[in-house]
Design a protein around this motif. Structure first.
Motif, PDB file in Angstrom:
ATOM      1  N   GLU A 358       0.877  -1.178   0.000  1.00 48.79           N
ATOM      2  CA  GLU A 358       0.000   0.000   0.000  1.00 48.79           C
ATOM      3  C   GLU A 358       0.916   1.230   0.000  1.00 48.79           C
ATOM      4  OE1 GLU A 358      -4.075   0.643   2.282  1.00 48.79           O
ATOM      5  OE2 GLU A 358      -2.366   1.145   3.578  1.00 48.79           O
ATOM      6  N   TRP A 359       1.057   1.852  -1.178  1.00 50.01           N
ATOM      7  CA  TRP A 359       2.153   2.806  -1.342  1.00 50.01           C
ATOM      8  C   TRP A 359       1.974   4.093  -0.553  1.00 50.01           C
ATOM      9  CZ3 TRP A 359       1.184   7.591  -3.440  1.00 50.01           C
ATOM     10  CH2 TRP A 359       0.075   7.750  -4.263  1.00 50.01           C
ATOM     11  N   LYS A 360       0.764   4.482  -0.248  1.00 47.95           N
ATOM     12  CA  LYS A 360       0.569   5.726   0.506  1.00 47.95           C
ATOM     13  C   LYS A 360       0.994   5.593   1.967  1.00 47.95           C
ATOM     14  CE  LYS A 360      -3.191   7.533  -2.366  1.00 47.95           C
ATOM     15  NZ  LYS A 360      -4.608   7.954  -2.413  1.00 47.95           N
ATOM     16  N   THR A 361       0.960   4.359   2.491  1.00 48.43           N
ATOM     17  CA  THR A 361       1.294   4.141   3.902  1.00 48.43           C
ATOM     18  C   THR A 361       2.589   3.373   4.103  1.00 48.43           C
ATOM     19  OG1 THR A 361       0.075   2.045   4.018  1.00 48.43           O
ATOM     20  CG2 THR A 361      -1.174   4.077   4.431  1.00 48.43           C
ATOM     21  N   GLY A 362       3.053   2.649   3.072  1.00 39.00           N
ATOM     22  CA  GLY A 362       4.236   1.809   3.216  1.00 39.00           C
ATOM     23  C   GLY A 362       3.940   0.462   3.834  1.00 39.00           C
ATOM     24  N   LYS A 363       2.668   0.114   3.981  1.00 31.33           N
ATOM     25  CA  LYS A 363       2.282  -1.164   4.582  1.00 31.33           C
ATOM     26  C   LYS A 363       2.377  -2.287   3.553  1.00 31.33           C
ATOM     27  CE  LYS A 363      -1.715  -3.631   6.491  1.00 31.33           C
ATOM     28  NZ  LYS A 363      -3.181  -3.532   6.790  1.00 31.33           N
ATOM     29  N   VAL A 364       3.065  -3.385   3.907  1.00 31.50           N
ATOM     30  CA  VAL A 364       3.113  -4.577   3.062  1.00 31.50           C
ATOM     31  C   VAL A 364       1.801  -5.330   3.241  1.00 31.50           C
ATOM     32  CG1 VAL A 364       4.246  -6.781   2.650  1.00 31.50           C
ATOM     33  CG2 VAL A 364       5.631  -4.752   3.114  1.00 31.50           C
ATOM     34  N   VAL A 365       1.045  -5.457   2.158  1.00 32.58           N
ATOM     35  CA  VAL A 365      -0.262  -6.118   2.201  1.00 32.58           C
ATOM     36  C   VAL A 365      -0.093  -7.631   2.109  1.00 32.58           C
ATOM     37  CG1 VAL A 365      -2.516  -6.279   1.088  1.00 32.58           C
ATOM     38  CG2 VAL A 365      -1.336  -4.076   1.173  1.00 32.58           C
ATOM     39  N   TRP A 366       0.728  -8.091   1.175  1.00 35.31           N
ATOM     40  CA  TRP A 366       1.091  -9.507   1.130  1.00 35.31           C
ATOM     41  C   TRP A 366       2.482  -9.672   0.521  1.00 35.31           C
ATOM     42  CZ3 TRP A 366       2.189 -10.774  -3.795  1.00 35.31           C
ATOM     43  CH2 TRP A 366       1.386 -10.328  -4.844  1.00 35.31           C
ATOM     44  N   ARG A 367       3.085 -10.796   0.834  1.00 38.50           N
ATOM     45  CA  ARG A 367       4.393 -11.145   0.283  1.00 38.50           C
ATOM     46  C   ARG A 367       4.481 -12.656   0.171  1.00 38.50           C
ATOM     47  NH1 ARG A 367       8.995  -8.217   3.058  1.00 38.50           N
ATOM     48  NH2 ARG A 367       8.494  -6.683   1.451  1.00 38.50           N
ATOM     49  N   LYS A 368       4.936 -13.143  -0.981  1.00 34.29           N
ATOM     50  CA  LYS A 368       5.116 -14.571  -1.208  1.00 34.29           C
ATOM     51  C   LYS A 368       6.592 -14.906  -1.024  1.00 34.29           C
ATOM     52  CE  LYS A 368       4.353 -18.773  -2.828  1.00 34.29           C
ATOM     53  NZ  LYS A 368       3.659 -19.801  -2.043  1.00 34.29           N
ATOM     54  N   HIS A 369       6.890 -15.730  -0.009  1.00 32.65           N
ATOM     55  CA  HIS A 369       8.282 -16.105   0.242  1.00 32.65           C
ATOM     56  C   HIS A 369       8.373 -17.618   0.414  1.00 32.65           C
ATOM     57  CE1 HIS A 369      12.395 -15.942   1.623  1.00 32.65           C
ATOM     58  NE2 HIS A 369      12.063 -16.712   2.649  1.00 32.65           N
ATOM     59  N   PRO A 370       9.232 -18.277  -0.396  1.00 30.42           N
ATOM     60  CA  PRO A 370       9.935 -17.682  -1.543  1.00 30.42           C
ATOM     61  C   PRO A 370       9.016 -17.563  -2.735  1.00 30.42           C
ATOM     62  CG  PRO A 370      10.436 -20.000  -1.420  1.00 30.42           C
ATOM     63  CD  PRO A 370       9.546 -19.698  -0.233  1.00 30.42           C
ATOM     64  N   GLY A 371       9.472 -16.832  -3.766  1.00 28.77           N
ATOM     65  CA  GLY A 371       8.705 -16.736  -4.996  1.00 28.77           C
ATOM     66  C   GLY A 371       8.775 -18.036  -5.779  1.00 28.77           C
ATOM     67  N   ALA A 372       8.149 -18.044  -6.935  1.00 26.86           N
ATOM     68  CA  ALA A 372       8.066 -19.268  -7.733  1.00 26.86           C
ATOM     69  C   ALA A 372       9.381 -19.622  -8.412  1.00 26.86           C
ATOM     70  CB  ALA A 372       6.971 -19.117  -8.792  1.00 26.86           C
ATOM     71  N   GLY A 373      10.301 -18.656  -8.496  1.00 28.21           N
ATOM     72  CA  GLY A 373      11.584 -18.909  -9.135  1.00 28.21           C
ATOM     73  C   GLY A 373      12.710 -18.343  -8.307  1.00 28.21           C
ATOM     74  N   SER A 374      13.923 -18.398  -8.857  1.00 33.96           N
ATOM     75  CA  SER A 374      15.082 -17.906  -8.126  1.00 33.96           C
ATOM     76  C   SER A 374      15.697 -16.717  -8.842  1.00 33.96           C
ATOM     77  CB  SER A 374      16.123 -19.024  -7.987  1.00 33.96           C
ATOM     78  OG  SER A 374      16.535 -19.477  -9.263  1.00 33.96           O
TER      79      SER A 374
END
Length: 448
Positions: A358-374
């Protein structure tokens, strides 16, 4: 008289039949080689510069697949022979443009849109291989009947779209005292804005310059003043975008010491921001929206949101809204896309954890760890989806939603043993993926 008319008519018939054979037979000109000067239809392939029509990596395409079959979408065609390099492609007027190192030279290359047949290639300088990562990085900029490109050695050229003939040639080091802030050479894709071509030599007296796009005559140059201790002097690896923040048209660029704003008309230095810089490589193109600039770099630097406001001296100042440390958010060189209230990007240095912010607040809404590739990930957006390409595979389709990470298919692109860094391009219902010597083109349209 009758005999004379018959002879004339017979001659005309032979001419007409002969022309018909030449026009439709084996000597017929390739339709794809002709320059399409008509206004672009909404569905026409159109990606005339780095990161697309508006330099935001947002494709206007619709009617695309929202889920890929096993093995990925069908391959329409591929072209081999581009040479070494990390340049992506640009597309306009029925042609595809890119760059590559081959046969002991560096080339700007034009291909036919329908099947990738080479139309011309123009030598612009020496090949690039001082660091083991061979080849150019610039995506050529198309403007009417001209195409502009920049090589790692600083060779800036204007060529004719029709045949690749050189119109003018400058060198950012020799002509402007330029330098890049670290060792990988110039990677910028030059900006054409009206009658101006704007680029970043990175020199002490010519940090950014504006040239007449037709003649290369200098319009203005600007020195970048000290911005702070982070980073290092010289050009970065980013490309310029246009902002109208605080009511002033300005060029926003990420250089070796951070992000800067330059008045478009006069070339006056307006503002600078140092906290996001690193000394290794400042790469991602900043995002601009209304009075805001969102920026990020890798090597542990982080990310920041700036708000542009009128300054007391009549110029513009950049106020930091927030700063995120590198462990919270950093984009190495895969690019970022702003959609509404959210920014989508790959987080991490030499890696890509798909992230929605959420770019106005800097809040990470979701994150996929690890991603599908390297390795790092490079992305673009079209028709509700993110096209996310990992440097070591795979190519992945992800729904662009703040709700959650939703993967909708993936496939592996046959490639070289070099990292797959060129950004994906989606236009005209096709997905274009450059991998060193080869360009792969996939059909991603819905059928029926």
């Amino acid at each position: 008289m009758t005999r004379w008319l018959g002879a004339v008519c017979g001659g005309l018939l032979i001419v007409v039949l002969g022309w018909t054979y030449l026009a439709s037979g084996p000597f017929a000109p390739r339709p794809a080689a002709a320059i399409d000067s008509r206004p672009n239809r909404p569905d026409a392939p159109y990606w005339p510069q780095w990161r697309g029509p508006n330099r935001d990596d947002i494709s206007p395409d619709t009617g695309l697949l929202h889920e890929w079959p096993e093995g990925g979408p069908p391959l329409a065609w591929k072209h081999e022979g581009l040479g070494a390099g990390f340049s992506s492609v640009t597309i306009d007027r029925g042609r595809i443009f890119t760059m590559g190192d081959r046969d002991d030279a560096q080339w700007v290359i034009a291909l036919a849109l329908d099947d990738g047949a080479e139309l011309w290639r123009t030598r612009i300088g020496e090949p690039w291989d001082p660091t083991g990562y061979s080849g150019p990085r610039c995506s050529p900029t198309i403007d009417g009947d001209r195409v502009y490109a920049l090589g790692p050695h600083g060779d800036l050229v204007c060529l004719r779209v029709a045949d690749g003939e050189e119109v003018w040639h400058k060198n950012l080091i020799q002509d402007f005292g330029g330098k890049v802030h670290s060792v990988w050479g110039y990677s910028e894709s030059p900006l054409v804005d009206g009658d101006k071509l704007v680029c970043t030599p990175g020199g002490p007296e010519a940090g950014i310059v504006a040239l007449d796009k037709k003649t290369a005559e200098e319009i203005w140059r600007v020195a970048i003043p000290p911005l702070g201790e982070r980073g290092s002097n010289g050009a970065g690896y980013s490309s310029i975008v246009i902002s109208h923040g605080a009511g002033v048209k300005q060029y926003v660029q990420l250089v070796g010491r951070g992000v800067v704003g330059i008045a478009a008309e006069s070339g006056k230095f307006l503002w600078g921001y140092n906290a996001v810089a690193n000394a290794t490589a400042n790469i991602p193109t900043p995002l601009v929206h209304e009075n805001y600039v969102f920026c990020s770099t890798g090597s542990g630097a982080g990310a920041a949101l700036l708000e542009l406001k009128p300054a007391d001296d009549g110029g513009v100042r950049a106020d930091q809204v927030y700063f995120l440390e590198g462990k919270e958010l950093q984009n190495h060189h895969g690019g970022m896309v702003m959609l509404g209230d959210y920014v989508y990007l790959g987080h991490g240095h030499n890696k890509c954890d798909p992230t929605c912010l959420e770019w106005k607040t800097g809040k990470v809404v979701w994150r996929k760890h690890p991603g599908a590739g390297s390795g790092t990930g490079h992305l673009t957006y079209a028709d509700g989806d993110l096209y996310l390409r990992y440097e070591k595979g795979p190519m992945t389709l992800v729904t662009a939603t703040p709700k959650e990470y939703e993967e909708r298919g993936s496939f592996r692109v046959p490639g070289s043993d070099k990292p797959s860094w060129p950004h994906p391009v989606v236009t005209g219902g096709k997905l274009y993926l450059r991998d060193q010597d080869t360009l792969f083109v996939y059909d991603v349209r819905k059928k029926g």
